[in-house]
Every structure is written in structure tokens, then in C-alpha cells.
Design a protein around this motif. Structure first.
Motif, PDB file in Angstrom:
ATOM      1  N   MET A 254       0.943  -1.260   0.275  1.00  0.00           N
ATOM      2  CA  MET A 254       0.123  -0.146   0.120  1.00  0.00           C
ATOM      3  C   MET A 254       0.838   1.518  -0.064  1.00  0.00           C
ATOM      4  SD  MET A 254      -1.368  -0.484   4.006  1.00  0.00           S
ATOM      5  CE  MET A 254      -2.071   1.002   3.857  1.00  0.00           C
ATOM      6  N   LEU A 255       2.116   1.057  -0.544  1.00  0.00           N
ATOM      7  CA  LEU A 255       2.976   2.317  -0.709  1.00  0.00           C
ATOM      8  C   LEU A 255       2.773   3.003  -1.795  1.00  0.00           C
ATOM      9  CD1 LEU A 255       5.489   3.950   0.287  1.00  0.00           C
ATOM     10  CD2 LEU A 255       6.824   2.179  -1.036  1.00  0.00           C
ATOM     11  N   PRO A 256       2.403   4.463  -2.027  1.00  0.00           N
ATOM     12  CA  PRO A 256       2.389   5.286  -3.290  1.00  0.00           C
ATOM     13  C   PRO A 256       3.385   4.940  -3.909  1.00  0.00           C
ATOM     14  CG  PRO A 256       2.198   6.375  -1.231  1.00  0.00           C
ATOM     15  CD  PRO A 256       2.120   5.116  -0.640  1.00  0.00           C
ATOM     16  N   THR A 257       3.080   4.617  -5.237  1.00  0.00           N
ATOM     17  CA  THR A 257       4.190   4.475  -6.034  1.00  0.00           C
ATOM     18  C   THR A 257       3.914   4.721  -7.513  1.00  0.00           C
ATOM     19  OG1 THR A 257       5.203   2.550  -4.700  1.00  0.00           O
ATOM     20  CG2 THR A 257       6.003   2.639  -7.093  1.00  0.00           C
ATOM     21  N   ARG A 258       4.767   5.482  -8.157  1.00  0.00           N
ATOM     22  CA  ARG A 258       4.261   6.304  -9.364  1.00  0.00           C
ATOM     23  C   ARG A 258       2.939   6.750  -9.508  1.00  0.00           C
ATOM     24  NH1 ARG A 258       7.230   1.628 -10.264  1.00  0.00           N
ATOM     25  NH2 ARG A 258       9.367   1.941 -10.635  1.00  0.00           N
ATOM     26  N   ASN A 259       2.826   7.888  -8.773  1.00  0.00           N
ATOM     27  CA  ASN A 259       1.569   8.372  -8.788  1.00  0.00           C
ATOM     28  C   ASN A 259       0.453   7.350  -8.396  1.00  0.00           C
ATOM     29  OD1 ASN A 259      -0.090  10.926  -8.953  1.00  0.00           O
ATOM     30  ND2 ASN A 259      -0.633  10.435 -10.938  1.00  0.00           N
ATOM     31  N   PHE A 260       0.571   6.449  -7.485  1.00  0.00           N
ATOM     32  CA  PHE A 260      -0.627   5.930  -7.130  1.00  0.00           C
ATOM     33  C   PHE A 260      -0.931   4.580  -8.031  1.00  0.00           C
ATOM     34  CE2 PHE A 260      -0.776   9.265  -3.976  1.00  0.00           C
ATOM     35  CZ  PHE A 260      -1.012   8.461  -2.616  1.00  0.00           C
ATOM     36  N   GLN A 261       0.236   4.190  -8.812  1.00  0.00           N
ATOM     37  CA  GLN A 261      -0.347   3.419  -9.905  1.00  0.00           C
ATOM     38  C   GLN A 261      -0.029   2.131  -9.178  1.00  0.00           C
ATOM     39  OE1 GLN A 261       0.786   4.156 -14.183  1.00  0.00           O
ATOM     40  NE2 GLN A 261       1.986   5.788 -13.198  1.00  0.00           N
ATOM     41  N   ASP A 262       0.886   1.773  -8.491  1.00  0.00           N
ATOM     42  CA  ASP A 262       1.354   0.556  -7.846  1.00  0.00           C
ATOM     43  C   ASP A 262       1.535   0.766  -6.149  1.00  0.00           C
ATOM     44  OD1 ASP A 262       2.170  -2.214  -7.576  1.00  0.00           O
ATOM     45  OD2 ASP A 262       3.826  -1.774  -9.154  1.00  0.00           O
ATOM     46  N   GLY A 263       1.596  -0.392  -5.659  1.00  0.00           N
ATOM     47  CA  GLY A 263       1.410  -0.282  -4.209  1.00  0.00           C
ATOM     48  C   GLY A 263       2.688  -0.698  -3.666  1.00  0.00           C
ATOM     49  N   VAL A 264       3.642  -1.232  -4.375  1.00  0.00           N
ATOM     50  CA  VAL A 264       5.086  -1.735  -3.816  1.00  0.00           C
ATOM     51  C   VAL A 264       6.050  -0.987  -4.484  1.00  0.00           C
ATOM     52  CG1 VAL A 264       4.529  -3.777  -3.167  1.00  0.00           C
ATOM     53  CG2 VAL A 264       4.945  -3.772  -5.297  1.00  0.00           C
ATOM     54  N   PHE A 265       7.289  -0.763  -3.984  1.00  0.00           N
ATOM     55  CA  PHE A 265       8.334  -0.198  -4.803  1.00  0.00           C
ATOM     56  C   PHE A 265       9.736  -0.673  -4.136  1.00  0.00           C
ATOM     57  CE2 PHE A 265      11.377   3.966  -5.080  1.00  0.00           C
ATOM     58  CZ  PHE A 265      11.359   3.892  -6.485  1.00  0.00           C
ATOM     59  N   PRO A 266       9.922  -1.740  -4.720  1.00  0.00           N
ATOM     60  CA  PRO A 266      11.357  -2.465  -4.320  1.00  0.00           C
ATOM     61  C   PRO A 266      12.341  -1.851  -4.097  1.00  0.00           C
ATOM     62  CG  PRO A 266       9.948  -3.701  -5.912  1.00  0.00           C
ATOM     63  CD  PRO A 266       9.356  -2.383  -5.983  1.00  0.00           C
ATOM     64  N   GLU A 267      12.540  -0.772  -4.881  1.00  0.00           N
ATOM     65  CA  GLU A 267      13.920   0.089  -4.857  1.00  0.00           C
ATOM     66  C   GLU A 267      13.904   0.921  -3.681  1.00  0.00           C
ATOM     67  OE1 GLU A 267      11.616  -0.175  -7.455  1.00  0.00           O
ATOM     68  OE2 GLU A 267      12.725   0.413  -9.169  1.00  0.00           O
ATOM     69  N   ALA A 268      12.721   1.030  -2.743  1.00  0.00           N
ATOM     70  CA  ALA A 268      12.680   1.628  -1.574  1.00  0.00           C
ATOM     71  C   ALA A 268      13.458   1.018  -0.535  1.00  0.00           C
ATOM     72  CB  ALA A 268      11.378   1.815  -1.106  1.00  0.00           C
ATOM     73  N   GLU A 269      13.765  -0.245  -0.505  1.00  0.00           N
ATOM     74  CA  GLU A 269      14.475  -0.940   0.534  1.00  0.00           C
ATOM     75  C   GLU A 269      15.682  -0.578   0.567  1.00  0.00           C
ATOM     76  OE1 GLU A 269      14.020  -5.443   0.247  1.00  0.00           O
ATOM     77  OE2 GLU A 269      11.830  -4.853  -0.513  1.00  0.00           O
ATOM     78  N   GLY A 270      15.991  -0.226   2.177  1.00  0.00           N
ATOM     79  CA  GLY A 270      17.506  -0.006   2.364  1.00  0.00           C
ATOM     80  C   GLY A 270      17.807   1.516   2.095  1.00  0.00           C
ATOM     81  N   GLN A 271      16.757   2.181   1.116  1.00  0.00           N
ATOM     82  CA  GLN A 271      17.122   3.437   0.528  1.00  0.00           C
ATOM     83  C   GLN A 271      16.229   4.555   1.231  1.00  0.00           C
ATOM     84  OE1 GLN A 271      19.810   3.906  -1.547  1.00  0.00           O
ATOM     85  NE2 GLN A 271      20.181   1.687  -1.341  1.00  0.00           N
ATOM     86  N   ILE A 272      14.948   4.733   0.860  1.00  0.00           N
ATOM     87  CA  ILE A 272      14.080   5.569   1.517  1.00  0.00           C
ATOM     88  C   ILE A 272      13.100   5.049   2.569  1.00  0.00           C
ATOM     89  CG2 ILE A 272      14.305   7.191  -0.377  1.00  0.00           C
ATOM     90  CD1 ILE A 272      11.510   5.848  -1.411  1.00  0.00           C
ATOM     91  N   ASP A 273      13.356   3.923   3.147  1.00  0.00           N
ATOM     92  CA  ASP A 273      12.533   3.294   4.184  1.00  0.00           C
ATOM     93  C   ASP A 273      13.285   3.378   5.531  1.00  0.00           C
ATOM     94  OD1 ASP A 273      14.721   1.508   4.180  1.00  0.00           O
ATOM     95  OD2 ASP A 273      13.366  -0.233   3.683  1.00  0.00           O
ATOM     96  N   GLY A 274      12.993   2.836   6.466  1.00  0.00           N
ATOM     97  CA  GLY A 274      13.345   3.129   7.827  1.00  0.00           C
ATOM     98  C   GLY A 274      14.776   2.762   7.746  1.00  0.00           C
ATOM     99  N   ASP A 275      15.126   1.772   7.193  1.00  0.00           N
ATOM    100  CA  ASP A 275      16.629   1.210   7.442  1.00  0.00           C
ATOM    101  C   ASP A 275      17.456   2.349   6.630  1.00  0.00           C
ATOM    102  OD1 ASP A 275      15.961  -1.353   8.815  1.00  0.00           O
ATOM    103  OD2 ASP A 275      14.734  -1.817   6.979  1.00  0.00           O
ATOM    104  N   GLY A 276      17.225   2.679   5.400  1.00  0.00           N
ATOM    105  CA  GLY A 276      17.907   3.603   4.598  1.00  0.00           C
ATOM    106  C   GLY A 276      18.081   4.895   5.272  1.00  0.00           C
ATOM    107  N   PHE A 277      16.970   5.533   5.867  1.00  0.00           N
ATOM    108  CA  PHE A 277      16.941   6.847   6.634  1.00  0.00           C
ATOM    109  C   PHE A 277      17.693   6.816   7.714  1.00  0.00           C
ATOM    110  CE2 PHE A 277      14.453   9.325   9.842  1.00  0.00           C
ATOM    111  CZ  PHE A 277      14.770  10.469   9.351  1.00  0.00           C
TER     112      PHE A 277
END
Lengths: 607, 132
Positions: A254-277
Motif C-alpha cells: 500500500m505504498l504510493p508508487t508512481r502516482n499511486f499506480q502501484d502499491g510496492v516499490f522494491p527500490e525503496a528497501e534500504g534506501q528511503i525506508d526506515g533502514d535507509g533513513f
């Protein structure tokens, strides 16, 4: 009224350059508590039907609550209440900071700003003094410079709310900034401030807040402190801040991805999620008196943006200016966060309009020539950063996008409205409503437009045992969550501390009573919440909003989520209608969503 | 002598210590009536400033009213003797004595008579009690 409440607000008229104090009867405070509730009672008094939100007759209220200025957890909030230029209805936008404390210290429960100054002004309230300071030298400056210059001149200890270039240019998602990095940003409150030629509100007060039973209050705070230490949830939030939410929303699809077309963004992992932040976090930061300190100071150490430092980004920013734009470059999101803060814009709506423009571009509705010669495809960080400036200064395509996603889509035409994700004109926050019918309903019925802070159904839908793709029981769940948060937002406390330890409504009532010496009960509070939501509904009904506006946009009905665990999920109009019928019934509103006479009578609301 | 030591790297700038201090001393929450203060460094919280309880406290020597004295535990201030002249605040090399805007008298940490209220409420344990 010696404890907690001040029993009056300051009313300032920028047209007439005069001011007066307005008493708040005890009965009003008892019925509406403070914060949002007080706003629901006061806004219809100050703003006549059909008032132009950006005209001189709109009012902009800065309100506190009974526990503001104390050590009650999360008690450093204020709420900006106005008629929204985005929805045309009631708008309450929350922020925290010194300003909240100073309003109380100056002897007021709130400050109401009416009229429009003929030239840019800073409204200064210093104890009993009110001054209209010329702001010609500040007009045009970013929020950091505005606050910095005012503090250099008047002292570090002033509470400030100011606007940046976006607010001056009436950008529909302009924010009001405090303490450099905190914003009341939703619903166009910064544009309303700009329309009044009010560059900044600066407040200083000297009188402390006395509590009816300080000992009980301090004991309860200490108890809360120890509860936090034992709460795994709290400790995680303290460590990662809100970006940890992305680990959850991405996993749940349920993660807004590409203007709410998708609900997952694998590239987020370790980058813009809690672990990346957390790799960029250099310090924890708390609002005044907050023991959780969910805010983080992040610093970029390498690359193009090395040296950038910000209090943030919060989850919403990471998602809307990150995954929603197909961007996983954390440093670029941090830079975008800083730009939004300086220019004075809501990161949520900014991420939506840019995502919308990127989708229009990829689908050929906008071409390079329309877009100030920017390549607007998803993932283009340079274009994102340039667009933010174009929007704030209303140059090129920015002038259209500054109107918000609904207006921009209508102006562009060519079916662009299919890519505009909003409720009542207000852009989606970072929870995909197709992933849970409860979220969709919570968005749809929100009086200010799509909002994630009034109810958070994923708690029971995706993370609990309630199936997300059914309508059954959702109205009740949403109403209960709304009412609880209405109590918090009227008291007025941040909803975070009560989600962490947790504090239930009974605890909040104990805090309220210890501060004010009143004898509020839990049942009375929940009835007040019902009353407040109905008051707000009355305001919106008066302004022509109704069932037709409690609706979802095109994509939510017509396209399934592209991939991930919730692949294919979407709503039907029929499902929303069933939930709306039930929600209105629970609220005592008729089929069109208008409060019935019996309901008004029961809640003690006079027409 | 005991005194308060702050690990500024742990401080979140929440100012709970300031609120607790004014509550303990004056029975009200008032950021301006506190003997401990969070100072900003530009846009971010900088450090927490509080009396070091100097063994040879320069403030004591300049007080014309005899309101300040060094005892075994701390540098204590007798507010009934204080005239609000402000000399102590000027003399303090750490700028850790404040003037109360309410009564114009000096505000100075006296470790709340050994209670250390701020220490008890600091969630991050940034404020600690140390001994020389």
C-alpha cells in the motif's frame, strides 16, 4: 479560569489594524474542548456563507487546547483553522512548536486573524502588546531566512509562524512554518495567510501555565515515561521515526508508487525506508515537552547534496517525493524536503502534483514543451527539484500545478483527471486507499479532503484481523477512530504519544482534568467528538459540500493496484455507497450526509 | 560537589527539563522561569546550559546582597535576599544564571535541594548527576 484554559482569544483585524479580546464562555469550552473543536465552533462565527477563501473576509485561526503549554505528552501543538481554498470547506491543519506555547503564555487560547493588510506585515503579539510591523524587507524571502531574521532581531524565544514564496503566491498547498521545520501544511492554510499579506505571526508571552493538580499530572507523566521505555513500538519509533512506516506499507502493498499506480516499490528497501533513513540520522529531535522525539535530524554526507541537513524527512515526504515519483535516491528526497520547507509548501501535495505531471508526461498528455523543457519521466530527480521551484514561484508549468491536482487536471484536460488522486481537491497522503476499504472510507468522509490523521484503518485491516476488501463494519471502525482522534486534536495533543505507550481516552481525560480542574468524563469527551464532527459537517453543508463530495477519484474505482500483495484491488462505487450510508447513519446524518434535526438537538447544537 | 552534567549529543531539544524546572520551583510551566535552558545553534538544538556549581564560583563574589553562597553541596541562591541587580548573571562565565521576567530576580540551578527534577524526566537520559 485559572487552570489550563485562558478563556479568551485575541482577534486581530488586518484591514482595520485593530484588535480586541473575545471571551470564550465556559460552556463553549466544555462542549468543544479546544483545538479542532474550538475551531468548529468559532469558524462559522467569523466566516459568513460563501466567503471567498482567499478574500479578505476569510478568517485564519491559530488555536491551542487546554493542555497546550504543559508537559502533557504531545502538548506542543497548535491548529490553523480556516475555510480552505482547496475544498471550499472547513480546514484544520496541525503543527507544533514554540508558537503554541507562546500563544498560551501571552494569555490566549488562540489568535484569530481577520481582514487583509494593505501591505505585507508581521503581526507581533508581545504579552499584552499588539503591533503591525512592516514586512517589506521580508516579503519574498524563504521561511528559513524569515524566521532567522526575526529571531536575530527579536530574540530566540519568540514563537513564529511564517510563510515562504509559495504562500505569498497563493500556491494551493502552501504551508505555514514554525521552528524552521514544522509545518501546518494541508488544505492551503499558507495561501490563506498569503492572501492576507501576513508574512509572519510572532508571539511572545510571559505567564506560565498553572495546573489544577500538578502533582497528579507530574506523576502521570512519569508513569508514561516508564511505559514508553517498555513499549517496543515506542522504542522503534524513537529510533527510526516515521520513515519506519515505509517498511510496513511497502510490505503490505500500500505504498504510493508512481502516482499511486502501484502499491510496492522494491527500490525503496534500504534506501528511503526506515533502514535507509537511519543511515543519515545524526540526532533525535523532539517537539517541546515530547518524550518520544519521533523527529530526526538527517544529514547528507556524500554526493551532489553533501552537507544538506534537515529535520526530517517524515514518512509522508519519503513516500510522496520518493516512491510516488519512482525515486529512491534518499539525498534527492532530503533536498526536496528542504526546498519544500524553505519555499513553504506541503510535501504531500507537492509529491502528488509532481507525480501527476510525471504520469501525464509519460502518457503523452503533457510534452516537453508544456513543461518548461523538463524531462518529466518518473525517477527524474533533477526535474522534481526544478519543478518544486517552478511551482513555488508559479513559473511555466508550475503555475498550473500550483493550483493543486484537481484544478491542474481540469485545466490540462485530455483525460488528465484520471491521474488526479484527491478527495475534495486535497491530494492523497501516503496510504493507498485501494488497499483497504477502511482507508478509502476514511479518506472519502474526511471534511478537509484526503487525510491520514483522522483515522488509520490499516491498524485493524492490514495489520489486524479485519479483511481489507470488505465493507462490513468499516463505517463503525472509521467512526470510532475519528472520534478518538477528534478528542486528541481538540485537547490538543499530538496523536503519536497516544499511539505509542499507549494512552487511551481515559488517560487523556485524566490529563485534561489534572490540568483544568474540570470533571470531564470519557463519555462526555466522545459525545463532544460527535458534536465537533457534526459541527464541521454543518459548516461544509452550508458551503455546498455533501455526499457528492465524499467520493473517490477515478483510479480508486477503475484500476487495480498493479502489483504486490494487493495486486488488482480497487473499490466499487457500490461498496463506497454502502459504507457511506452506514457512516452517515452512525453519525445521525441523513442519506445526503446532512445532520438531522434530532441529531443537532441531541448534541446541543443550535442552528 | 555534585552537579548536573549534560550529554548534548543525546539531547532532543524537547525542553522537558525546562518545563519540569519551572514547575518544581514555581508551580507553573514556564520556559522563561527555568534555571536550565536548551540553546539553539542556528536551526538545530545546540546545547543545554545549566549552572556548573563551581567550587570557586565567581557569581558569589560579585553578589552585593549576599544572596549567593557556596556550601558543601552546591552554589545556592537565597531569593529572599536577591535584589535583581543582575551582576551574577553578567559575571557567570557560562551564562548559566538567568533573570526571571516575572519578578526580576536571579534564576539559578540549586539542584532542587538534591531532588534533581530535570534528571528524572529526561527521556533520553541526557541529563545526569555527576560528582567532582
Amino acid at each position: 479560569m485559572g487552570y489550563g484554559y485562558r478563556g479568551k482569544i485575541l482577534v486581530v483585524d488586518l484591514t482595520k489594524l485593530n484588535w480586541y479580546q473575545k471571551e470564550l464562555p465556559l460552556e463553549t469550552l466544555r462542549k468543544f474542548i479546544g483545538g479542532r473543536g474550538l475551531g468548529s465552533a468559532l469558524l462559522p462565527e467569523f466566516v459568513a456563507k460563501n466567503t471567498d477563501p482567499l478574500g479578505p473576509d476569510n478568517a485564519l485561526l491559530f488555536l491551542t487546547g487546554p493542555v497546550t503549554g504543559t508537559l502533557v505528552p504531545g502538548g506542543a501543538k497548535y491548529v490553523a483553522v480556516t475555510k480552505s481554498p482547496v475544498s471550499g470547506g472547513f480546514c484544520d491543519s496541525y503543527s507544533s512548536g514554540r508558537l503554541a506555547f507562546e500563544i498560551k503564555s501571552a494569555g490566549y487560547d488562540g489568535i484569530a486573524v481577520l481582514g487583509k493588510a494593505s501591505k505585507p506585515v508581521v503581526l507581533s503579539v508581545d504579552g499584552g502588546r499588539v503591533d503591525f510591523l512592516p514586512a517589506a524587507g521580508l516579503w519574498g524571502k524563504c521561511t528559513f531566512d524569515t524566521e532567522g531574521e526575526l529571531k536575530a532581531k527579536y530574540g530566540e524565544d519568540v514563537g513564529i509562524a511564517c510563510i515562504g514564496p509559495a504562500g505569498e503566491r497563493l500556491v494551493m498547498f502552501a504551508s505555514i512554518n514554525s521552528d524552521f521545520f514544522r509545518q501546518a501544511a494541508r488544505g492551503g492554510v499558507g495561501a490563506v495567510m498569503g492572501s492576507k499579506n501576513l508574512k509572519a505571526l510572532m508571539v511572545r508571552g510571559y505567564s506560565g501555565v498553572k495546573c489544577y493538580d500538578s502533582e497528579a499530572l507530574m506523576d502521570k507523566v512519569k508513569e508514561y515515561r516508564h511505559a514508553l521505555d517498555k513499549s517496543e513500538h515506542a522504542l522503534k519509533r524513537m529510533k527510526y521515526g516515521t520513515p519506519l512506516t515505509m517498511n510496513i506499507t511497502n510490505a503490505l502493498g500500500m505504498l504510493p508508487t508512481r502516482n499511486f499506480q502501484d502499491g510496492v516499490f522494491p527500490e525503496a528497501e534500504g534506501q528511503i525506508d526506515g533502514d535507509g533513513f537511519i543511515k543519515d540520522v545524526v540526532k533525535h529531535r523532539g517537539c517541546i515537552g515530547c518524550l518520544i522525539a519521533c523527529s530526526k535530524i538527517a544529514r547528507v554526507d556524500t554526493g551532489e547534496f553533501a552537507g544538506d541537513m534537515v529535520e526530517g524527512p517524515e514518512y509522508e515526504t519519503m513516500a510522496l517525493l520518493g516512491s510516488n515519483l519512482g525515486i529512491s535516491d534518499r539525498a534527492a528526497v532530503i533536498r526536496a524536503n528542504i526546498l519544500c520547507d524553505k519555499l513553504g509548501m506541503d510535501t504531500i501535495s507537492a509529491g502528488n502534483v509532481i507525480g501527476f505531471a510525471m504520469e501525464c508526461y509519460e502518457k503523452g498528455i503533457l510534452v516537453k514543451g508544456d513543461c518548461s523543457n523538463l524531462e518529466l519521466g518518473f525517477g527524474n530527480t533533477g526535474s522534481m527539484l526544478q519543478l518544486l521551484e517552478h511551482i513555488a514561484f508559479r513559473t511555466g508549468i508550475g503555475d498550473i500545478l500550483a493550483e493543486g491536482v484537481r484544478n491542474a487536471a481540469n485545466r490540462i484536460g485530455k483525460g488528465a483527471i484520471r491521474f488526479a488522486n484527491h478527495i475534495k481537491g486535497l491530494e492523497f497522503p501516503a496510504y493507498e486507499p485501494r488497499a483497504g476499504y477502511g482507508i478509502a472510507l476514511a479518506y472519502a468522509v474526511s471534511p478537509r479532503g484526503a487525510c491520514h490523521r483522522r483515522a488509520w484503518p490499516p491498524k485493524v485491516e492490514s495489520l489486524g484481523k479485519i479483511p481489507p476488501d470488505t465493507t462490513e463494519g468499516k463505517a463503525k471502525i472509521v467512526k470510532t477512530m475519528y472520534d478518538e482522534n477528534t478528542v486528541l486534536h481538540s485537547a490538543l495533543v499530538c496523536d503519536f504519544p497516544s499511539k505509542m505507550a499507549p494512552l487511551n481516552i481515559g488517560d487523556i481525560v485524566s490529563f485534561l482534568n489534572a490540568v483544568t480542574g474540570m470533571d470531564f468524563t470519557e463519555a462526555e469527551m466522545l459525545k463532544a467528538a460527535d458534536r465537533i464532527e457534526t459541527m464541521i459537517r454543518m459548516f461544509n453543508t452550508r458551503e455546498g459540500l455533501g455526499r457528492k463530495d465524499d467520493d473517490l477519484p477515478y483510479r480508486t474505482y477503475n484500476e487495480g493496484i498493479k502489483s504486490g500483495p494487493q495486486k488488482g484491488m480497487h473499490l466499487t462505487k457500490d461498496a463506497l455507497d454502502r459504507m457511506l450510508d452506514e457512516y452517515y447513519m452512525l453519525r445521525g446524518w441523513d442519506r445526503e450526509g446532512r445532520p438531522t434535526r434530532e441529531t443537532l438537538q441531541f448534541l446541543g447544537i443550535s442552528r | 560537589m555534585q552537579h548536573i552534567h549534560v550529554d548534548n549529543s543525546l539531547c532532543t531539544g524537547c525542553q522537558a527539563c525546562q518545563l519540569v524546572c519551572s514547575m518544581k520551583e514555581f508551580g507553573e510551566f514556564n520556559l522563561r522561569r527555568s534555571s536550565i535552558r536548551v540553546r539553539m545553534e542556528g536551526m538545530f538544538p545546540g546545547d543545554v546550559n545549566v549552572c556548573r556549581q563551581c567550587a570557586h564560583a565567581p557569581c558569589v563574589g560579585v553578589c552585593p546582597a549576599g544572596a549567593l553562597r557556596v556550601d558543601e553541596q552546591r552554589v545556592s541562591l537565597d531569593r529572599t535576599k536577591c535584589t535583581g541587580c543582575g551582576l551574577c548573571a553578567e559575571e557567570c562565565p557560562f551564562e548559566a544564571i538567568y533573570i526571571d521576567p516575572f519578578d526580576g530576580l536571579a534564576l539559578k540551578c540549586d539542584l532542587c535541594g538534591g531532588e534533581f527534577s530535570c534528571v528524572k524526566y529526561c527521556q533520553k537520559n541526557a541529563i545526569k548527576i555527576t560528582k567532582d
